[in-house]
Design a protein around this motif. Sequence first.
Motif, PDB file in Angstrom:
ATOM      1  N   GLU A  12     -33.223 -62.309  24.576  1.00 22.76           N
ATOM      2  CA  GLU A  12     -32.831 -63.715  24.757  1.00 22.76           C
ATOM      3  C   GLU A  12     -31.588 -64.034  23.938  1.00 22.76           C
ATOM      4  O   GLU A  12     -30.693 -64.759  24.400  1.00 22.76           O
ATOM      5  N   SER A  16     -27.991 -65.329  25.524  1.00 23.11           N
ATOM      6  CA  SER A  16     -27.312 -66.572  25.140  1.00 23.11           C
ATOM      7  C   SER A  16     -25.927 -66.288  24.556  1.00 23.11           C
ATOM      8  O   SER A  16     -24.974 -67.045  24.787  1.00 23.11           O
ATOM      9  N   GLU A  19     -23.673 -65.528  27.481  1.00 26.92           N
ATOM     10  CA  GLU A  19     -23.330 -66.777  28.171  1.00 26.92           C
ATOM     11  C   GLU A  19     -22.182 -67.484  27.469  1.00 26.92           C
ATOM     12  O   GLU A  19     -21.236 -67.963  28.119  1.00 26.92           O
ATOM     13  N   SER A  23     -18.602 -68.034  29.172  1.00 29.40           N
ATOM     14  CA  SER A  23     -18.190 -69.427  29.377  1.00 29.40           C
ATOM     15  C   SER A  23     -16.844 -69.696  28.729  1.00 29.40           C
ATOM     16  O   SER A  23     -15.980 -70.371  29.304  1.00 29.40           O
ATOM     17  N   ALA A  29     -18.891 -73.507  32.375  1.00 26.95           N
ATOM     18  CA  ALA A  29     -20.209 -73.013  32.000  1.00 26.95           C
ATOM     19  C   ALA A  29     -20.659 -71.851  32.886  1.00 26.95           C
ATOM     20  O   ALA A  29     -20.506 -71.881  34.104  1.00 26.95           O
ATOM     21  N   VAL A  30     -21.198 -70.836  32.246  1.00 30.37           N
ATOM     22  CA  VAL A  30     -21.774 -69.682  32.941  1.00 30.37           C
ATOM     23  C   VAL A  30     -23.237 -69.576  32.520  1.00 30.37           C
ATOM     24  O   VAL A  30     -23.544 -69.621  31.328  1.00 30.37           O
ATOM     25  N   SER A  31     -24.121 -69.443  33.495  1.00 21.11           N
ATOM     26  CA  SER A  31     -25.547 -69.330  33.205  1.00 21.11           C
ATOM     27  C   SER A  31     -26.051 -67.957  33.650  1.00 21.11           C
ATOM     28  O   SER A  31     -25.755 -67.513  34.760  1.00 21.11           O
ATOM     29  N   LEU A  32     -26.809 -67.315  32.771  1.00 25.35           N
ATOM     30  CA  LEU A  32     -27.390 -66.009  33.050  1.00 25.35           C
ATOM     31  C   LEU A  32     -28.906 -66.121  32.992  1.00 25.35           C
ATOM     32  O   LEU A  32     -29.446 -66.775  32.097  1.00 25.35           O
ATOM     33  N   THR A  33     -29.582 -65.481  33.924  1.00 28.22           N
ATOM     34  CA  THR A  33     -31.042 -65.562  33.977  1.00 28.22           C
ATOM     35  C   THR A  33     -31.635 -64.178  34.281  1.00 28.22           C
ATOM     36  O   THR A  33     -30.920 -63.219  34.531  1.00 28.22           O
ATOM     37  N   SER A  52     -26.504 -66.947  37.521  1.00 23.79           N
ATOM     38  CA  SER A  52     -27.021 -68.066  38.321  1.00 23.79           C
ATOM     39  C   SER A  52     -25.986 -69.173  38.503  1.00 23.79           C
ATOM     40  O   SER A  52     -26.082 -69.964  39.432  1.00 23.79           O
ATOM     41  N   ARG A  53     -24.979 -69.192  37.615  1.00 20.72           N
ATOM     42  CA  ARG A  53     -23.910 -70.188  37.787  1.00 20.72           C
ATOM     43  C   ARG A  53     -22.632 -69.638  37.179  1.00 20.72           C
ATOM     44  O   ARG A  53     -22.543 -69.370  35.992  1.00 20.72           O
ATOM     45  N   ASN A  54     -21.638 -69.449  38.041  1.00 21.43           N
ATOM     46  CA  ASN A  54     -20.318 -69.004  37.600  1.00 21.43           C
ATOM     47  C   ASN A  54     -19.343 -69.282  38.739  1.00 21.43           C
ATOM     48  O   ASN A  54     -19.369 -68.605  39.761  1.00 21.43           O
TER      49      ASN A  54
END
Length: 389
Positions: A12, A16, A19, A23, A29-33, A52-54
């Motif tokens: 984790e 983070s 990320e 970012s 913002a870049v989100s990793l999951t 998940s978001r980029n």
Amino acid sequence: MIMTATVESPIEGALSTAEAVLSGRAGTAVSLTDPEDLGGSGRTVVARVRVSRNLVSTHRTLVIKALGADDNPEAFHREVAAYQYATALPSESRPGPQLIAHDPGKRVIVLSDLGTGRAMTDLLASPDVEEVSRAVSAWGQALGRMHAATVGGEGDFDALVRRSRARIARSAPTRLSRRVVAELPAVADSLGVAVPDSVLARLGDAVHLFTDGDFRAFSPADVGPENILINSDGVRFMDYEWGGFRDATLDVAYGLATFPEHLGARATSVRADLETALVDAWRAEAQTMWPALADERAVADLIASARLLWVWLSTVVLVGVGDGPLDGAEEMLLAHDWAIMTTDVVVACNRWQAIADAANRAAESTQGLAELGGFCESFAAALRRNWLS
């Protein structure tokens, strides 16, 4: 009400951190999951994550590698330099994943994901000999393309190493190799085997291949089957922690020394054909830059010396490196999870016999290999008597 503190796991924490690095690089913002633990050595975390978001990248998954807080940062800086150098190569010559981002302060590397593909270790174990042969030939071709594309690039790599605050660790493999080579006569004598002067001379020449040699090119360093994946883009090499420039025959010899143990119960003739396939595929690709590779006998002789060095190094580490303290770089080398290293006595014995078989096959056409073959055969037999009886 009792408050319970939440402790962030290493994965984790790596997620983070990655990320934040991505970012900052993307400006959004870049989100990793969905982190998937890929296994790391020591406190190092290696994980595949889903993006998940980029908004500025087409990558759906990435691989993050985060160094432990107490780990020596030297390897991190050197690995970054190796990935930077390899990423700058043309895509058809790039040997492995692409460097997406990194942060020396946070000691995190973000790489493109090679996907699942097929592991070379699985392919070597296939019952289909033709499939195995194709995989080994592809391995040799990939080595040759990488080597040919990086001839003359050592100055650029050295500049990246200096800029990344890493030392150019050329001398550590040479120092360690010289040390273990010096121990061969005493170990052989304890087993009742004499070491011919020609064998010691071969080992001495092979040690210089780390810092000299006529065929210098880039190598990820640990090019054994455990670090090879074949996907839709072809053969891909992983693990660049000790990446750098050295004589290309060391890579070929490393492959020859490490892949036979994954073949299972194959006939000796099949093993010989596969060794020839790897070398011939490499020569076909690399000869465009090194016309001297056309001399098949000279190349076979050089590869035999390099292979001898790798197998003796793995053997002496198995039985003990000997007296005297190791310096920091040597300790880091031995701590790495190398494909060449083994704790299996049977594997070590078989590697010596494999060199003997290869040398004996080539002895008629290549002067000097007969004595090497005889020594390796005697040494393999002595190891079996002392370790396996």
